[in-house]
Design a protein around this motif. Sequence first.
Motif, PDB file in Angstrom:
ATOM      1  N   GLN A  68       1.019  -1.169  -0.015  1.00  0.00           N
ATOM      2  CA  GLN A  68       0.022  -0.185   0.094  1.00  0.00           C
ATOM      3  C   GLN A  68       0.881   1.210  -0.060  1.00  0.00           C
ATOM      4  OE1 GLN A  68      -2.267  -0.827   3.570  1.00  0.00           O
ATOM      5  NE2 GLN A  68      -3.606  -2.092   2.416  1.00  0.00           N
ATOM      6  N   TYR A  69       0.511   2.271  -0.877  1.00  0.00           N
ATOM      7  CA  TYR A  69       1.379   3.528  -0.840  1.00  0.00           C
ATOM      8  C   TYR A  69       0.349   4.529  -1.089  1.00  0.00           C
ATOM      9  CZ  TYR A  69       0.012   2.830  -5.812  1.00  0.00           C
ATOM     10  OH  TYR A  69      -0.416   2.477  -7.080  1.00  0.00           O
ATOM     11  N   PHE A  70       0.915   5.629  -0.708  1.00  0.00           N
ATOM     12  CA  PHE A  70       0.098   6.845  -0.613  1.00  0.00           C
ATOM     13  C   PHE A  70       0.237   7.516  -1.993  1.00  0.00           C
ATOM     14  CE2 PHE A  70       1.150   6.770   4.017  1.00  0.00           C
ATOM     15  CZ  PHE A  70      -0.408   6.766   4.349  1.00  0.00           C
ATOM     16  N   LYS A  71      -0.925   7.730  -2.755  1.00  0.00           N
ATOM     17  CA  LYS A  71      -0.768   8.364  -4.208  1.00  0.00           C
ATOM     18  C   LYS A  71      -0.121   9.696  -4.138  1.00  0.00           C
ATOM     19  CE  LYS A  71      -1.616   7.949  -8.540  1.00  0.00           C
ATOM     20  NZ  LYS A  71      -1.002   7.158  -9.136  1.00  0.00           N
ATOM     21  N   SER A  72      -0.291  10.492  -3.102  1.00  0.00           N
ATOM     22  CA  SER A  72       0.428  11.883  -3.193  1.00  0.00           C
ATOM     23  C   SER A  72       1.877  11.700  -2.800  1.00  0.00           C
ATOM     24  CB  SER A  72      -0.236  12.620  -2.028  1.00  0.00           C
ATOM     25  OG  SER A  72      -0.341  12.038  -0.856  1.00  0.00           O
ATOM     26  N   SER A  73       2.491  10.926  -2.305  1.00  0.00           N
ATOM     27  CA  SER A  73       3.890  10.538  -2.013  1.00  0.00           C
ATOM     28  C   SER A  73       4.701  10.642  -3.382  1.00  0.00           C
ATOM     29  CB  SER A  73       4.361   9.589  -1.075  1.00  0.00           C
ATOM     30  OG  SER A  73       3.905   8.410  -1.645  1.00  0.00           O
ATOM     31  N   SER A  74       5.952  10.898  -3.348  1.00  0.00           N
ATOM     32  CA  SER A  74       6.650  10.927  -4.502  1.00  0.00           C
ATOM     33  C   SER A  74       6.966   9.613  -4.975  1.00  0.00           C
ATOM     34  CB  SER A  74       8.241  11.475  -4.208  1.00  0.00           C
ATOM     35  OG  SER A  74       8.811  10.584  -3.508  1.00  0.00           O
ATOM     36  N   THR A  75       6.954   9.347  -6.384  1.00  0.00           N
ATOM     37  CA  THR A  75       6.920   8.015  -7.119  1.00  0.00           C
ATOM     38  C   THR A  75       8.405   7.413  -6.518  1.00  0.00           C
ATOM     39  OG1 THR A  75       5.801   8.678  -8.682  1.00  0.00           O
ATOM     40  CG2 THR A  75       6.986   6.791  -9.152  1.00  0.00           C
ATOM     41  N   LYS A  76       9.654   8.144  -6.510  1.00  0.00           N
ATOM     42  CA  LYS A  76      10.708   7.570  -6.167  1.00  0.00           C
ATOM     43  C   LYS A  76      10.769   6.897  -4.685  1.00  0.00           C
ATOM     44  CE  LYS A  76      15.060   6.959  -7.483  1.00  0.00           C
ATOM     45  NZ  LYS A  76      15.275   6.336  -8.422  1.00  0.00           N
ATOM     46  N   LEU A  77      10.134   7.734  -4.054  1.00  0.00           N
ATOM     47  CA  LEU A  77       9.929   6.780  -2.631  1.00  0.00           C
ATOM     48  C   LEU A  77       9.219   5.527  -2.607  1.00  0.00           C
ATOM     49  CD1 LEU A  77      10.780   7.217   0.273  1.00  0.00           C
ATOM     50  CD2 LEU A  77       8.626   8.242   0.840  1.00  0.00           C
ATOM     51  N   ASP A  78       8.155   5.498  -3.234  1.00  0.00           N
ATOM     52  CA  ASP A  78       7.453   4.319  -3.444  1.00  0.00           C
ATOM     53  C   ASP A  78       8.242   3.361  -4.109  1.00  0.00           C
ATOM     54  OD1 ASP A  78       5.150   5.604  -2.261  1.00  0.00           O
ATOM     55  OD2 ASP A  78       4.383   6.117  -4.115  1.00  0.00           O
ATOM     56  N   THR A  79       8.969   3.680  -5.064  1.00  0.00           N
ATOM     57  CA  THR A  79       9.816   2.602  -5.927  1.00  0.00           C
ATOM     58  C   THR A  79      10.891   2.013  -5.028  1.00  0.00           C
ATOM     59  OG1 THR A  79       9.362   4.078  -8.020  1.00  0.00           O
ATOM     60  CG2 THR A  79      11.179   2.497  -8.018  1.00  0.00           C
ATOM     61  N   ILE A  80      11.429   2.954  -4.297  1.00  0.00           N
ATOM     62  CA  ILE A  80      12.652   2.389  -3.231  1.00  0.00           C
ATOM     63  C   ILE A  80      11.993   1.446  -2.216  1.00  0.00           C
ATOM     64  CG2 ILE A  80      14.043   2.924  -1.374  1.00  0.00           C
ATOM     65  CD1 ILE A  80      14.738   5.650  -2.890  1.00  0.00           C
ATOM     66  N   SER A  81      10.721   1.704  -1.737  1.00  0.00           N
ATOM     67  CA  SER A  81      10.062   0.688  -0.576  1.00  0.00           C
ATOM     68  C   SER A  81       9.658  -0.250  -1.420  1.00  0.00           C
ATOM     69  CB  SER A  81       8.879   1.725  -0.370  1.00  0.00           C
ATOM     70  OG  SER A  81       9.167   2.738   0.634  1.00  0.00           O
ATOM     71  N   LEU A  82       9.117  -0.243  -2.539  1.00  0.00           N
ATOM     72  CA  LEU A  82       8.532  -1.457  -3.371  1.00  0.00           C
ATOM     73  C   LEU A  82       9.929  -2.206  -3.640  1.00  0.00           C
ATOM     74  CD1 LEU A  82       6.309  -3.235  -4.483  1.00  0.00           C
ATOM     75  CD2 LEU A  82       6.396  -1.735  -6.451  1.00  0.00           C
ATOM     76  N   GLN A  83      11.000  -1.775  -3.968  1.00  0.00           N
ATOM     77  CA  GLN A  83      11.989  -2.566  -4.326  1.00  0.00           C
ATOM     78  C   GLN A  83      12.601  -3.264  -2.995  1.00  0.00           C
ATOM     79  OE1 GLN A  83      13.002  -3.099  -7.471  1.00  0.00           O
ATOM     80  NE2 GLN A  83      14.372  -4.548  -6.585  1.00  0.00           N
ATOM     81  N   GLN A  84      12.377  -2.828  -1.880  1.00  0.00           N
ATOM     82  CA  GLN A  84      12.985  -3.457  -0.509  1.00  0.00           C
ATOM     83  C   GLN A  84      11.794  -4.560  -0.450  1.00  0.00           C
ATOM     84  OE1 GLN A  84      12.636   0.186   2.060  1.00  0.00           O
ATOM     85  NE2 GLN A  84      14.814   0.374   1.719  1.00  0.00           N
ATOM     86  N   TRP A  85      10.592  -4.412  -0.768  1.00  0.00           N
ATOM     87  CA  TRP A  85       9.737  -5.418  -0.744  1.00  0.00           C
ATOM     88  C   TRP A  85      10.233  -6.657  -1.782  1.00  0.00           C
ATOM     89  CZ3 TRP A  85       3.995  -6.227   0.479  1.00  0.00           C
ATOM     90  CH2 TRP A  85       3.789  -5.577   1.533  1.00  0.00           C
ATOM     91  N   ILE A  86      10.424  -6.117  -2.985  1.00  0.00           N
ATOM     92  CA  ILE A  86      11.217  -7.353  -3.950  1.00  0.00           C
ATOM     93  C   ILE A  86      12.269  -8.014  -3.437  1.00  0.00           C
ATOM     94  CG2 ILE A  86      11.536  -7.508  -6.317  1.00  0.00           C
ATOM     95  CD1 ILE A  86       9.717  -5.329  -6.888  1.00  0.00           C
ATOM     96  N   ALA A  87      13.126  -7.218  -2.929  1.00  0.00           N
ATOM     97  CA  ALA A  87      14.386  -7.628  -2.534  1.00  0.00           C
ATOM     98  C   ALA A  87      14.194  -8.955  -1.079  1.00  0.00           C
ATOM     99  CB  ALA A  87      15.436  -6.744  -1.778  1.00  0.00           C
ATOM    100  N   TYR A  88      13.434  -8.434  -0.346  1.00  0.00           N
ATOM    101  CA  TYR A  88      13.024  -9.453   0.840  1.00  0.00           C
ATOM    102  C   TYR A  88      12.614 -10.801   0.250  1.00  0.00           C
ATOM    103  CZ  TYR A  88      10.345 -11.972   4.327  1.00  0.00           C
ATOM    104  OH  TYR A  88       9.989 -12.746   5.286  1.00  0.00           O
ATOM    105  N   TYR A  89      11.858 -10.742  -0.759  1.00  0.00           N
ATOM    106  CA  TYR A  89      11.282 -12.027  -1.530  1.00  0.00           C
ATOM    107  C   TYR A  89      12.565 -12.780  -2.357  1.00  0.00           C
ATOM    108  CZ  TYR A  89       6.536 -10.969  -0.085  1.00  0.00           C
ATOM    109  OH  TYR A  89       5.344 -10.657   0.639  1.00  0.00           O
ATOM    110  N   ASP A  90      13.568 -11.890  -2.462  1.00  0.00           N
ATOM    111  CA  ASP A  90      14.600 -12.676  -3.375  1.00  0.00           C
ATOM    112  C   ASP A  90      15.322 -13.784  -2.890  1.00  0.00           C
ATOM    113  OD1 ASP A  90      14.695 -11.267  -5.636  1.00  0.00           O
ATOM    114  OD2 ASP A  90      16.368  -9.668  -5.002  1.00  0.00           O
ATOM    115  N   HIS A  91      15.455 -13.967  -1.632  1.00  0.00           N
ATOM    116  CA  HIS A  91      15.939 -15.095  -0.890  1.00  0.00           C
ATOM    117  C   HIS A  91      15.026 -16.373  -0.804  1.00  0.00           C
ATOM    118  CE1 HIS A  91      14.222 -13.694   2.686  1.00  0.00           C
ATOM    119  NE2 HIS A  91      14.452 -14.707   3.173  1.00  0.00           N
ATOM    120  N   LEU A  92      13.856 -15.798  -1.120  1.00  0.00           N
ATOM    121  CA  LEU A  92      13.024 -17.130  -1.052  1.00  0.00           C
ATOM    122  C   LEU A  92      12.983 -17.732  -2.411  1.00  0.00           C
ATOM    123  CD1 LEU A  92      10.093 -15.370   1.034  1.00  0.00           C
ATOM    124  CD2 LEU A  92      11.880 -17.134   1.703  1.00  0.00           C
TER     125      LEU A  92
END
Length: 153
Positions: A68-92
Amino acid sequence: MQWKEQDMHQYIEAQEYVDTLVIPLIPIQLEKPNEIVKHAAMSELTEYGAKAIENQFKGRIFLSPSFQYFKSSSTKLDTISLQQWIAYYDHLPFKHVFLFTFDHAWKKVERELNASLLWLPAISGKVEDAKTSEILKEQLNQMMDLIQSYWQE
């Protein structure tokens, strides 16, 4: 399998067969009254569509909790947060990671993400409406064909 207690027992026993992860991307927008309803509807469609995909391929797909992300926040911040989620799943042991959304803004940063973006254009109407349901069903069928094509690579 979904992030639910009942499904986790099944996942633990069969995780060697679950090679695909789907992360629904849910926008939150409460600042602009003229867009609140649109984003709430988009969230409902995303949740509905993600569950439909998981149901179709139950046993092979794991449906992640929604990002979940705030539509009004910067896209760059959302991208970084989402990339962290993806990285978490990388070791699985997921061979395929898909991001599922109706928000076209993610298309602009798709190349920055280490996952495949499943984007559908937003449709108006409620899921319960026959016409909307039919359009959504057709879009989801095409999306499921796309997912299967990744499995054949």
